[in-house]
Design a protein around this motif. Structure first.
Motif, PDB file in Angstrom:
ATOM      1  N   MET A  61      66.732 109.121 104.815  1.00 42.13           N
ATOM      2  CA  MET A  61      66.118 110.049 103.897  1.00 42.13           C
ATOM      3  C   MET A  61      65.600 109.271 102.687  1.00 42.13           C
ATOM      4  SD  MET A  61      67.913 113.500 102.627  1.00 42.13           S
ATOM      5  CE  MET A  61      67.139 114.973 103.102  1.00 42.13           C
ATOM      6  N   THR A  62      64.369 109.476 102.347  1.00 45.34           N
ATOM      7  CA  THR A  62      63.764 108.771 101.210  1.00 45.34           C
ATOM      8  C   THR A  62      63.758 109.693  99.993  1.00 45.34           C
ATOM      9  OG1 THR A  62      61.537 109.535 101.724  1.00 45.34           O
ATOM     10  CG2 THR A  62      62.262 107.479 102.786  1.00 45.34           C
ATOM     11  N   SER A  63      63.341 109.104  98.873  1.00 47.42           N
ATOM     12  CA  SER A  63      63.297 109.912  97.648  1.00 47.42           C
ATOM     13  C   SER A  63      62.235 110.999  97.745  1.00 47.42           C
ATOM     14  CB  SER A  63      63.032 109.017  96.444  1.00 47.42           C
ATOM     15  OG  SER A  63      61.777 108.388  96.571  1.00 47.42           O
ATOM     16  N   ASP A  64      61.192 110.770  98.517  1.00 47.42           N
ATOM     17  CA  ASP A  64      60.170 111.808  98.713  1.00 47.42           C
ATOM     18  C   ASP A  64      60.735 112.988  99.491  1.00 47.42           C
ATOM     19  OD1 ASP A  64      58.260 110.408  97.331  1.00 47.42           O
ATOM     20  OD2 ASP A  64      57.466 109.416  99.136  1.00 47.42           O
ATOM     21  N   ASP A  65      61.610 112.693 100.442  1.00 43.15           N
ATOM     22  CA  ASP A  65      62.242 113.769 101.215  1.00 43.15           C
ATOM     23  C   ASP A  65      63.138 114.612 100.318  1.00 43.15           C
ATOM     24  OD1 ASP A  65      60.965 112.882 103.509  1.00 43.15           O
ATOM     25  OD2 ASP A  65      62.677 111.638 104.140  1.00 43.15           O
ATOM     26  N   LEU A  66      63.845 113.932  99.390  1.00 44.41           N
ATOM     27  CA  LEU A  66      64.699 114.676  98.453  1.00 44.41           C
ATOM     28  C   LEU A  66      63.854 115.546  97.530  1.00 44.41           C
ATOM     29  CD1 LEU A  66      67.321 111.968  97.456  1.00 44.41           C
ATOM     30  CD2 LEU A  66      67.676 113.963  98.895  1.00 44.41           C
ATOM     31  N   GLY A  67      62.710 115.052  97.097  1.00 46.44           N
ATOM     32  CA  GLY A  67      61.828 115.823  96.235  1.00 46.44           C
ATOM     33  C   GLY A  67      61.286 117.045  96.926  1.00 46.44           C
ATOM     34  N   VAL A  68      60.952 116.917  98.195  1.00 53.46           N
ATOM     35  CA  VAL A  68      60.437 118.049  98.968  1.00 53.46           C
ATOM     36  C   VAL A  68      61.548 119.069  99.167  1.00 53.46           C
ATOM     37  CG1 VAL A  68      59.547 118.746 101.228  1.00 53.46           C
ATOM     38  CG2 VAL A  68      58.646 116.701 100.103  1.00 53.46           C
ATOM     39  N   ALA A  69      62.768 118.588  99.465  1.00 59.53           N
ATOM     40  CA  ALA A  69      63.897 119.500  99.660  1.00 59.53           C
ATOM     41  C   ALA A  69      64.219 120.242  98.361  1.00 59.53           C
ATOM     42  CB  ALA A  69      65.108 118.733 100.161  1.00 59.53           C
ATOM     43  N   ALA A  70      64.201 119.516  97.250  1.00 57.01           N
ATOM     44  CA  ALA A  70      64.503 120.138  95.958  1.00 57.01           C
ATOM     45  C   ALA A  70      63.433 121.159  95.594  1.00 57.01           C
ATOM     46  CB  ALA A  70      64.623 119.078  94.877  1.00 57.01           C
ATOM     47  N   SER A  71      62.183 120.829  95.834  1.00 61.21           N
ATOM     48  CA  SER A  71      61.123 121.766  95.471  1.00 61.21           C
ATOM     49  C   SER A  71      61.165 123.017  96.348  1.00 61.21           C
ATOM     50  CB  SER A  71      59.754 121.097  95.561  1.00 61.21           C
ATOM     51  OG  SER A  71      59.463 120.736  96.900  1.00 61.21           O
ATOM     52  N   SER A  72      61.577 122.877  97.608  1.00 66.04           N
ATOM     53  CA  SER A  72      61.679 124.070  98.452  1.00 66.04           C
ATOM     54  C   SER A  72      62.835 124.953  97.993  1.00 66.04           C
ATOM     55  CB  SER A  72      61.843 123.684  99.919  1.00 66.04           C
ATOM     56  OG  SER A  72      63.091 123.040 100.120  1.00 66.04           O
ATOM     57  N   HIS A  73      63.941 124.329  97.505  1.00 68.49           N
ATOM     58  CA  HIS A  73      65.057 125.119  96.972  1.00 68.49           C
ATOM     59  C   HIS A  73      64.647 125.794  95.659  1.00 68.49           C
ATOM     60  CE1 HIS A  73      68.136 124.120  99.852  1.00 68.49           C
ATOM     61  NE2 HIS A  73      67.888 122.811  99.726  1.00 68.49           N
ATOM     62  N   LEU A  74      63.911 125.060  94.846  1.00 66.56           N
ATOM     63  CA  LEU A  74      63.452 125.638  93.585  1.00 66.56           C
ATOM     64  C   LEU A  74      62.471 126.782  93.812  1.00 66.56           C
ATOM     65  CD1 LEU A  74      62.964 122.463  91.364  1.00 66.56           C
ATOM     66  CD2 LEU A  74      64.755 124.191  91.184  1.00 66.56           C
ATOM     67  N   ALA A  75      61.657 126.674  94.810  1.00 65.99           N
ATOM     68  CA  ALA A  75      60.681 127.714  95.101  1.00 65.99           C
ATOM     69  C   ALA A  75      61.361 129.011  95.550  1.00 65.99           C
ATOM     70  CB  ALA A  75      59.700 127.246  96.165  1.00 65.99           C
ATOM     71  N   SER A  76      62.541 128.883  96.146  1.00 60.86           N
ATOM     72  CA  SER A  76      63.234 130.078  96.618  1.00 60.86           C
ATOM     73  C   SER A  76      63.992 130.810  95.500  1.00 60.86           C
ATOM     74  CB  SER A  76      64.208 129.709  97.745  1.00 60.86           C
ATOM     75  OG  SER A  76      65.247 128.898  97.229  1.00 60.86           O
ATOM     76  N   LEU A  77      64.143 130.161  94.354  1.00 58.42           N
ATOM     77  CA  LEU A  77      64.852 130.803  93.232  1.00 58.42           C
ATOM     78  C   LEU A  77      63.972 131.892  92.609  1.00 58.42           C
ATOM     79  CD1 LEU A  77      66.392 127.712  91.432  1.00 58.42           C
ATOM     80  CD2 LEU A  77      67.588 129.404  92.824  1.00 58.42           C
ATOM     81  N   PRO A  78      64.609 132.969  92.118  1.00 58.36           N
ATOM     82  CA  PRO A  78      63.816 134.019  91.461  1.00 58.36           C
ATOM     83  C   PRO A  78      63.299 133.518  90.108  1.00 58.36           C
ATOM     84  CG  PRO A  78      66.143 134.520  91.288  1.00 58.36           C
ATOM     85  CD  PRO A  78      66.038 133.310  92.148  1.00 58.36           C
ATOM     86  N   ARG A  79      62.132 134.005  89.732  1.00 58.04           N
ATOM     87  CA  ARG A  79      61.556 133.617  88.449  1.00 58.04           C
ATOM     88  C   ARG A  79      62.224 134.417  87.327  1.00 58.04           C
ATOM     89  NH1 ARG A  79      56.823 130.608  88.518  1.00 58.04           N
ATOM     90  NH2 ARG A  79      56.037 130.328  90.622  1.00 58.04           N
ATOM     91  N   ALA A  80      62.373 133.747  86.193  1.00 59.16           N
ATOM     92  CA  ALA A  80      62.972 134.410  85.037  1.00 59.16           C
ATOM     93  C   ALA A  80      61.950 135.354  84.404  1.00 59.16           C
ATOM     94  CB  ALA A  80      63.431 133.383  84.018  1.00 59.16           C
ATOM     95  N   ALA A  81      62.401 136.555  84.124  1.00 62.40           N
ATOM     96  CA  ALA A  81      61.529 137.544  83.488  1.00 62.40           C
ATOM     97  C   ALA A  81      61.966 137.695  82.037  1.00 62.40           C
ATOM     98  CB  ALA A  81      61.648 138.877  84.214  1.00 62.40           C
ATOM     99  N   PRO A  82      61.031 137.908  81.117  1.00 62.31           N
ATOM    100  CA  PRO A  82      61.411 138.088  79.713  1.00 62.31           C
ATOM    101  C   PRO A  82      62.233 139.361  79.537  1.00 62.31           C
ATOM    102  CG  PRO A  82      59.046 138.400  80.012  1.00 62.31           C
ATOM    103  CD  PRO A  82      59.601 137.975  81.316  1.00 62.31           C
ATOM    104  N   ASP A  83      63.223 139.268  78.663  1.00 67.08           N
ATOM    105  CA  ASP A  83      64.099 140.405  78.393  1.00 67.08           C
ATOM    106  C   ASP A  83      63.806 140.895  76.979  1.00 67.08           C
ATOM    107  OD1 ASP A  83      66.092 142.259  78.250  1.00 67.08           O
ATOM    108  OD2 ASP A  83      67.759 140.830  78.384  1.00 67.08           O
ATOM    109  N   PRO A  84      63.087 142.008  76.828  1.00 68.93           N
ATOM    110  CA  PRO A  84      62.702 142.455  75.488  1.00 68.93           C
ATOM    111  C   PRO A  84      63.894 142.864  74.621  1.00 68.93           C
ATOM    112  CG  PRO A  84      61.943 144.020  77.166  1.00 68.93           C
ATOM    113  CD  PRO A  84      62.527 142.850  77.872  1.00 68.93           C
ATOM    114  N   VAL A  85      64.941 143.399  75.224  1.00 70.06           N
ATOM    115  CA  VAL A  85      66.117 143.809  74.441  1.00 70.06           C
ATOM    116  C   VAL A  85      66.794 142.586  73.847  1.00 70.06           C
ATOM    117  CG1 VAL A  85      68.374 144.931  74.585  1.00 70.06           C
ATOM    118  CG2 VAL A  85      66.430 145.882  75.834  1.00 70.06           C
TER     119      VAL A  85
END
Length: 90
Positions: free
Chosen positions: A1-25
Motif C-alpha cells: 500500500m502506497t501513500s497514494d492508496d492511503l489518500g484515496v482511502a481517507a478521501s473516500s471515508h471523508l466523503a461518506s461523512l455527513p456535512r456540517a450544517a450551521p446551527d442558528p441557535v
C-alpha cells in the motif's frame, strides 16, 4: 500500500461523512455570550479608569498637603533658630 492508496482511502471515508450544517441557535448563543463579555470588559475598563483618576486626585492632594506642611515646619524651624541666635527666645 502506497501513500497514494492511503489518500484515496481517507478521501473516500471523508466523503461518506455527513456535512456540517450551521446551527442558528448555537450561533445566537455564541453572539450573546460575546456581547455580554464585551459589555463586562467595557464596564471594568470604565471602572478602572475612574478609580485611577480618583486615586490620582487623592494622591496629588496628599502630596501637595504634605509638601506644604513640610514647608511650614521648615520655615518655622528657621524662624525659631534665628530668634534663638538673636537671644529673643531662650
Amino acid at each position: 500500500m502506497t501513500s497514494d492508496d492511503l489518500g484515496v482511502a481517507a478521501s473516500s471515508h471523508l466523503a461518506s461523512l455527513p456535512r456540517a450544517a450551521p446551527d442558528p441557535v448555537r450561533a445566537e448563543r455564541t453572539r450573546l455570550r460575546c456581547r455580554a463579555r464585551l459589555v463586562r470588559r467595557q464596564r471594568r475598563r470604565i471602572h478602572a479608569t475612574s478609580t485611577i483618576a480618583l486615586a490620582r486626585r487623592v494622591l496629588t492632594a496628599v502630596a501637595v498637603g504634605g509638601f506644604c506642611a513640610f514647608c511650614v515646619f521648615y520655615v518655622g524651624s528657621l524662624v525659631e533658630a534665628t530668634l534663638r541666635f538673636g537671644g529673643v527666645l531662650r
